[in-house]
Design a protein around this motif. Structure first.
Motif, PDB file in Angstrom:
ATOM      1  N   ARG A  73       0.871  -1.180   0.000  1.00 23.88           N
ATOM      2  CA  ARG A  73       0.000   0.000   0.000  1.00 23.88           C
ATOM      3  C   ARG A  73       0.908   1.230   0.000  1.00 23.88           C
ATOM      4  NH1 ARG A  73      -5.336  -0.238   0.810  1.00 23.88           N
ATOM      5  NH2 ARG A  73      -5.394   1.888   1.648  1.00 23.88           N
ATOM      6  N   LEU A  78       1.492   5.425  -0.431  1.00 25.19           N
ATOM      7  CA  LEU A  78       0.999   6.795  -0.470  1.00 25.19           C
ATOM      8  C   LEU A  78       1.767   7.521  -1.570  1.00 25.19           C
ATOM      9  CD1 LEU A  78      -0.528   9.271   0.579  1.00 25.19           C
ATOM     10  CD2 LEU A  78       1.317   9.592   2.253  1.00 25.19           C
ATOM     11  N   CYS A 126      -2.252   2.134  -4.694  1.00 24.04           N
ATOM     12  CA  CYS A 126      -1.636   3.454  -4.756  1.00 24.04           C
ATOM     13  C   CYS A 126      -2.640   4.515  -4.303  1.00 24.04           C
ATOM     14  CB  CYS A 126      -1.160   3.724  -6.181  1.00 24.04           C
ATOM     15  SG  CYS A 126       0.151   4.927  -6.298  1.00 24.04           S
ATOM     16  N   VAL A 127      -2.410   5.092  -3.124  1.00 29.17           N
ATOM     17  CA  VAL A 127      -3.289   6.129  -2.581  1.00 29.17           C
ATOM     18  C   VAL A 127      -2.732   7.478  -3.048  1.00 29.17           C
ATOM     19  CG1 VAL A 127      -4.274   7.135  -0.489  1.00 29.17           C
ATOM     20  CG2 VAL A 127      -3.774   4.671  -0.579  1.00 29.17           C
ATOM     21  N   LYS A 186      -2.695  11.376  -3.533  1.00 27.01           N
ATOM     22  CA  LYS A 186      -3.215  12.563  -2.844  1.00 27.01           C
ATOM     23  C   LYS A 186      -2.514  13.822  -3.353  1.00 27.01           C
ATOM     24  CE  LYS A 186      -5.997  10.433   0.105  1.00 27.01           C
ATOM     25  NZ  LYS A 186      -7.456  10.673   0.137  1.00 27.01           N
ATOM     26  N   LEU A 212      -2.494  10.369   7.930  1.00 25.85           N
ATOM     27  CA  LEU A 212      -2.955   9.739   6.690  1.00 25.85           C
ATOM     28  C   LEU A 212      -2.307   8.370   6.502  1.00 25.85           C
ATOM     29  CD1 LEU A 212      -4.528   9.949   3.994  1.00 25.85           C
ATOM     30  CD2 LEU A 212      -2.497  11.054   3.020  1.00 25.85           C
ATOM     31  N   ALA A 225      -4.026   6.039   8.862  1.00 28.26           N
ATOM     32  CA  ALA A 225      -5.411   5.755   8.463  1.00 28.26           C
ATOM     33  C   ALA A 225      -5.477   4.854   7.236  1.00 28.26           C
ATOM     34  CB  ALA A 225      -6.142   7.075   8.185  1.00 28.26           C
ATOM     35  N   GLU A 226      -4.567   5.058   6.297  1.00 26.46           N
ATOM     36  CA  GLU A 226      -4.574   4.282   5.048  1.00 26.46           C
ATOM     37  C   GLU A 226      -3.711   3.024   5.129  1.00 26.46           C
ATOM     38  OE1 GLU A 226      -6.349   4.650   2.438  1.00 26.46           O
ATOM     39  OE2 GLU A 226      -7.150   6.693   2.564  1.00 26.46           O
ATOM     40  N   ASN A 227      -3.033   2.851   6.283  1.00 27.98           N
ATOM     41  CA  ASN A 227      -2.166   1.691   6.492  1.00 27.98           C
ATOM     42  C   ASN A 227      -1.105   1.579   5.387  1.00 27.98           C
ATOM     43  OD1 ASN A 227      -1.266  -0.583   7.883  1.00 27.98           O
ATOM     44  ND2 ASN A 227      -2.586  -1.978   6.698  1.00 27.98           N
ATOM     45  N   CYS A 228      -0.455   2.697   5.070  1.00 29.64           N
ATOM     46  CA  CYS A 228       0.545   2.725   3.991  1.00 29.64           C
ATOM     47  C   CYS A 228       1.875   2.165   4.474  1.00 29.64           C
ATOM     48  CB  CYS A 228       0.739   4.153   3.485  1.00 29.64           C
ATOM     49  SG  CYS A 228      -0.722   4.838   2.690  1.00 29.64           S
TER      50      CYS A 228
END
Length: 362
Positions: free
Chosen positions: A2, A4, A33-34, A36, A50, A53-56
């Motif tokens: 995961r 960011l 792929c988060v 932002k 972030l 929260a997104e567990n990156c």
């Protein structure tokens, strides 16, 4: 993994298009792929929240300052992609230069679009390291050494086959026969670094001599204050038209139908519009700056100009010399096929992202 991915995501800007393409490459390899917008965050604590929260597990930033500075100190591995203005402009400001040097030191890899961009980055932060070494008893490691990889932007064009060129000309308030026109297309977001007004006076004077030449500026209104200035100037300029942003497939169709694509930027990392024009077999006239000169070889893959008068001289030459136009088009297309392969770009990013596997202590 995961991931960011921080980038500046103003619609239809070069960095936003690059970010979307790189995200697609990484997701094709099975990563999440988060993506932002870096401008949505003001502090590293917001990024820390972030990441949690997104567990990156790892991160990537496009632009060493705007994105990279937010990724420091989170104990997850990250890589960076130079955006262009970070190396060309921000590096000249001492405070930003220091911040970017620290980002580069922590990053596991960095990607430059051109050899010249890589050399500029290495020179910038090597100089800073020498300065630090003089004042420090602790051995100092070069931030950029062995970390910077060169990967040109991958290009794939998709012109809308149903696009109506005559309708576009009418929308642009150009009412002459399409057969007799020479449309020069300047594609850019309306902001000062793109300098869309650089050629307006010279082009307008040329249009008054030869009414079949027109300059059409196409792009989103990025800077509201500057946009008002551009609109006011263009309104008074004969032969110059301003069109708002367009879907990419329609824009590619406009490029395919125009006579030449123009770039007048003060600074470029690597102009996708130039490369897309080459791919679509349209000649390019570009301002002679490092980012443009890295992809446009004068009189081979395009024409480079250093001032508005030289632009008009070269544009007139291109209009009157079909053999030169054909040679530039053939060479430009071959250059893009050889050095800007979309598949090679995909392979490179999928390999580099493996450097982020494992903890920061590895």
């Amino acid at each position: 993994m995961r991931l960011l991915f921080l980038a500046v995501l103003r619609p239809h800007t070069g960095n936003a298009v690059t970010a979307q393409r790189v995200r697609a490459h990484l997701e094709a390899a099975g990563h999440v792929c988060v993506l932002k917008d870096a401008f949505d965050f003001e502090s590293r604590s917001e990024i820390a929240n972030l990441i949690l929260a997104e567990n990156c597990e790892a991160a990537l930033a496009l632009h060493l300052y705007r994105g990279g500075r937010l990724l420091q100190g989170h104990r997850i591995p990250f890589g960076v992609i130079f955006g262009g203005t970070d190396v060309n402009e921000d590096a000249n400001q001492a405070e930003k230069n220091t911040v970017m040097g620290r980002v580069l030191e922590e990053a596991r890899f960095a990607v430059a679009f051109t050899e010249s961009m890589k050399e500029m980055a290495q020179a910038q932060w090597k100089a800073r390291q020498i300065s630090l070494a003089v004042t420090s008893a602790v051995p100092v490691q070069p931030h950029a050494k062995g970390k910077v990889y060169v990967q040109s932007q991958g290009i794939a064009t998709t012109p809308n086959a149903a696009f109506n060129w005559n309708t576009f000309l009418q929308r642009s308030e150009i009412n002459q026969s399409a057969d007799n026109l020479h449309i020069f297309l300047l594609i850019c977001g309306l902001r000062q670094v793109k300098d869309p007004l650089y050629l307006v006076d010279a082009f307008s004077a040329w249009h008054q001599e030869e009414p079949n030449v027109h300059l059409v500026i196409v792009g989103p209104e990025v800077d509201p204050v500057f946009t008002r200035e551009v609109k006011a100037k263009v309104k008074r300029a004969a032969g110059v038209r301003l069109i708002g942003e367009m879907p990419q497939e329609d824009l590619h169709a406009v490029v395919k139908n125009c006579f030449a694509v123009v770039n007048s930027s003060v600074s470029e990392g690597m102009s996708a519009a130039i490369l897309e024009a080459m791919d679509l077999e349209v000649p390019v006239l570009a301002r002679n700056i490092p980012g443009n000169a890295a992809v446009v070889k004068h009189e081979v893959t395009g024409l480079l100009f250093s001032n508005p008068q030289e632009f008009v001289h070269l544009a007139k030459r291109l209009v009157s010399d079909p053999a030169l136009e054909k040679e530039i088009v053939v060479n430009g297309r071959e250059y893009v096929r050889m050095y800007h392969s979309w598949q090679v770009e995909r392979d490179t990013y999928q390999q580099l992202i493996r450097k982020l596997e494992g903890s920061t202590e590895d």
